[in-house]
Enzyme design. Structure first.
Site, PDB file in Angstrom:
ATOM      1  N   ASP A 105       0.834  -1.202   0.000  1.00 36.53           N
ATOM      2  CA  ASP A 105       0.000   0.000   0.000  1.00 36.53           C
ATOM      3  C   ASP A 105       0.872   1.256   0.000  1.00 36.53           C
ATOM      4  OD1 ASP A 105      -2.744   1.074   0.353  1.00 36.53           O
ATOM      5  OD2 ASP A 105      -1.943   1.846   2.232  1.00 36.53           O
ATOM      6  N   GLU A 121       1.648  -0.581  -5.051  1.00 36.09           N
ATOM      7  CA  GLU A 121       0.625   0.402  -5.379  1.00 36.09           C
ATOM      8  C   GLU A 121       1.290   1.774  -5.384  1.00 36.09           C
ATOM      9  OE1 GLU A 121      -3.377   2.679  -3.895  1.00 36.09           O
ATOM     10  OE2 GLU A 121      -1.663   2.363  -2.602  1.00 36.09           O
TER      11      GLU A 121
HETATM   12  C1  GLC Z   1      -4.338   2.963  -0.784  1.00 46.42           C
HETATM   13  C2  GLC Z   1      -5.548   2.100  -0.655  1.00 46.42           C
HETATM   14  C3  GLC Z   1      -6.688   2.925  -0.154  1.00 46.42           C
HETATM   15  C4  GLC Z   1      -6.311   3.491   1.192  1.00 46.42           C
HETATM   16  C5  GLC Z   1      -5.009   4.270   1.122  1.00 46.42           C
HETATM   17  C6  GLC Z   1      -4.465   4.553   2.485  1.00 46.42           C
HETATM   18  O1  GLC Z   1      -4.474   3.926  -1.765  1.00 46.42           O
HETATM   19  O2  GLC Z   1      -5.841   1.471  -1.872  1.00 46.42           O
HETATM   20  O3  GLC Z   1      -7.889   2.198  -0.069  1.00 46.42           O
HETATM   21  O4  GLC Z   1      -7.337   4.334   1.651  1.00 46.42           O
HETATM   22  O5  GLC Z   1      -4.015   3.545   0.455  1.00 46.42           O
HETATM   23  O6  GLC Z   1      -4.026   3.375   3.088  1.00 46.42           O
END
Ligand code: GLC
Length: 493
Positions: A187, A234
């Protein structure tokens, strides 16, 4: 070839997937009973959103304990059984790791171990940084000092300059690797290292060079386990070349291609994204990935039915006029495009049912912190997180389903050869037969067409029917007079 280079991966948002105990919230028991659904669709792996103990201030991305399971979802023993069941069906399990921040209920924060967070003792806000959910990125501790949170106030950012933080996450990786998980979705992977000397406009909390050192260490850890365990990043980054640096051979295995997700339904723009994606990945030797929807964005049936078909966090176009028939037709074509491209594919739960964004949820039921942090201007992400319809017998759920969703349930679609579910089944079964490099074909303006070895994919984004070079093996909708209609796709083998 390594499994992750062309894997089809199904994203499970656990809270909204399948409810095993009838409390209205999805759980591990529910997921275990539905593994055959995922296996029958032809997926190689599941990525689960965070399953850890959490106050759920941000749907579980506020982790209170990285070594256990949220009681609403089940127990650690349930997780171990899920992993075993999935492996028995040939499905790998990728879990979500949240290293940028934790919950304000995490013991380190509750016990005031401030050197593990970013705490400042200043009169005014320490700097101008903004939370990605709206408002300032700083809130006050009870003693008046400030702490940093790039997301909700309940999500304090870790201080990655402190080696204790680094050590902790290496231990957490091993904890789950020892329990058999096959990989981690990381994340906010670009966010761990910050440059406090710079203003918000420079995005000094994203993509700082030092962050790569962390993934080099993690790569060594996952590689020390058998079975090709993986790291998936991500990162929402504007530059595909900077993005690909995370995928160098000693860093992550792959990452989500958000350029493709955000791209409008337009032949030239889609082709541009495919080309820039392939060009950026090629030098680092990493496989690209292709993704249309996830738990953060407007479902693509809805996006594709609008005048503006691209996605942007800056404007979700909540409530904009939507032609669902058109959006569905394009979504059928889009999955055939996506699944034919070289690399990995991610499918978000419910897209195989053709679900749309639920935009008429009562505001008082909204849970996404974006809604209140934006001063009630951005209705946020709850609309793509409504629990899946399984049958006409579904009980009430934590976010209510639209009344007609029983007609889109797995039960209702399973035996209908024309359903979205049947299309996904065929697409992911046949995807395994496709390999080789991509070579564009010219079938006219506004037509995307490419060959990979003996497989050809044609997507008609023009407004008129087109001729196909040969009889197709699969089409997203029936041909009309032997021609491929607008907003339709065909596979030729
Ligand atoms: C990422 C996740 C999202 C979350 C954010 C903070 O973007 O996909 O759902 O709110 O991180 O952890």
């Amino acid at each position: 070839m390594s499994w992750w280079r062309n894997a089809s991966i199904y994203q499970v948002y656990l809270r909204s997937f399948a409810d095993g105990n009838g409390d209205g919230v999805g759980d591990l028991a529910g997921l275990r009973t539905k593994l055959p659904h995922i296996a029958s669709l032809g997926f190689d792996a599941i990525w689960l959103n965070p399953w850890y103990p959490s106050p759920l201030a941000d749907g579980g991305y506020d982790v209170a304990d990285y070594r256990d399971i949220e009681p609403v979802f089940g127990t650690l023993a349930d997780a171990e059984e899920l992993i075993a069941d999935a492996h028995g069906l040939g499905i790998r399990i990728i879990i979500d790791l949240v290293p940028n921040h934790c919950s304000d209920q995490h013991p380190w924060f509750r016990n005031g171990l401030w050197d593990r967070f970013h705490v400042r003792d200043t009169e005014d806000l320490p700097n101008d940084w903004k939370s990605r959910f709206g408002g300032p990125a700083w809130s006050r501790l009870p003693d008046g000092r400030w702490y940093l949170h790039l997301y909700a106030a309940e999500q304090p950012d870790f201080n990655w300059e402190n080696p204790v933080v680094e050590q902790e996450f290496e231990d957490i990786l091993r904890f789950w690797l020892d329990r058999g998980v096959d990989g981690f979705r990381i994340d906010v992977a670009d966010g761990l290292v910050k440059d406090f000397g710079k203003p918000d406009a420079d995005l000094p909390y994203s993509d700082q060079d030092g962050v790569h050192e962390i993934y080099r260490k993690w790569r060594k850890i996952v590689d020390s386990y058998d079975g090709e365990r993986i790291l998936v990043g991500e990162m929402w980054l504007p530059d595909p070349v900077r993005f690909a640096r995370y995928l160098r051979p000693d860093e992550m295995h792959s990452a989500f291609n958000f350029d493709f997700l955000c791209c409008p339904w337009n032949a030239g723009e889609l082709r541009g994204v495919v080309d820039s994606t392939l060009a950026a990945h090629e030098p680092v030797g990493a496989p690209p990935t292709w993704v249309l929807s996830n738990h953060d964005v407007t479902r693509h049936v809805t996006r594709y039915g609008r005048e503006k078909t691209g996605f942007s966090f800056a404007d979700r176009q909540h409530g904009a006029p939507t032609d669902f028939e058109l959006g569905t037709r394009r979504a059928r074509a889009a999955i055939m495009l996506t699944a034919a491209l070289p690399g990995g594919v991610y499918v978000y739960q419910g897209e195989e049912l053709g679900l749309w964004e639920v935009e008429d949820l009562p505001d008082e039921l909204r849970e996404d912190p974006v809604w209140h942090r934006s001063g009630f201007t951005d209705r946020g992400r709850d609309g793509c997180r409504v629990p899946l319809p399984w049958s006409s017998q579904d009980g009430p759920s934590w976010l209510p389903q639209p009344e007609n969703w029983h007609r889109f349930s797995v039960e209702a679609q399973a035996d209908d050869p024309d359903s979205m579910l049947s299309l996904y089944r065929q697409v992911f079964a046949r995807r395994r037969e496709i390999d080789g490099a991509l070579e564009w074909l010219d079938l006219g303006e506004d037509v995307l067409a490419f060959r990979r070895n003996s497989h050809t994919c044609v997507v008609n984004l023009s407004d008129r029917p087109i001729d196909l070079p040969a009889a197709p093996a699969l089409t997203s909708i029936p041909l009309t007079g032997g021609q491929l209609p607008p907003d339709a796709a065909a596979w030729l083998f």
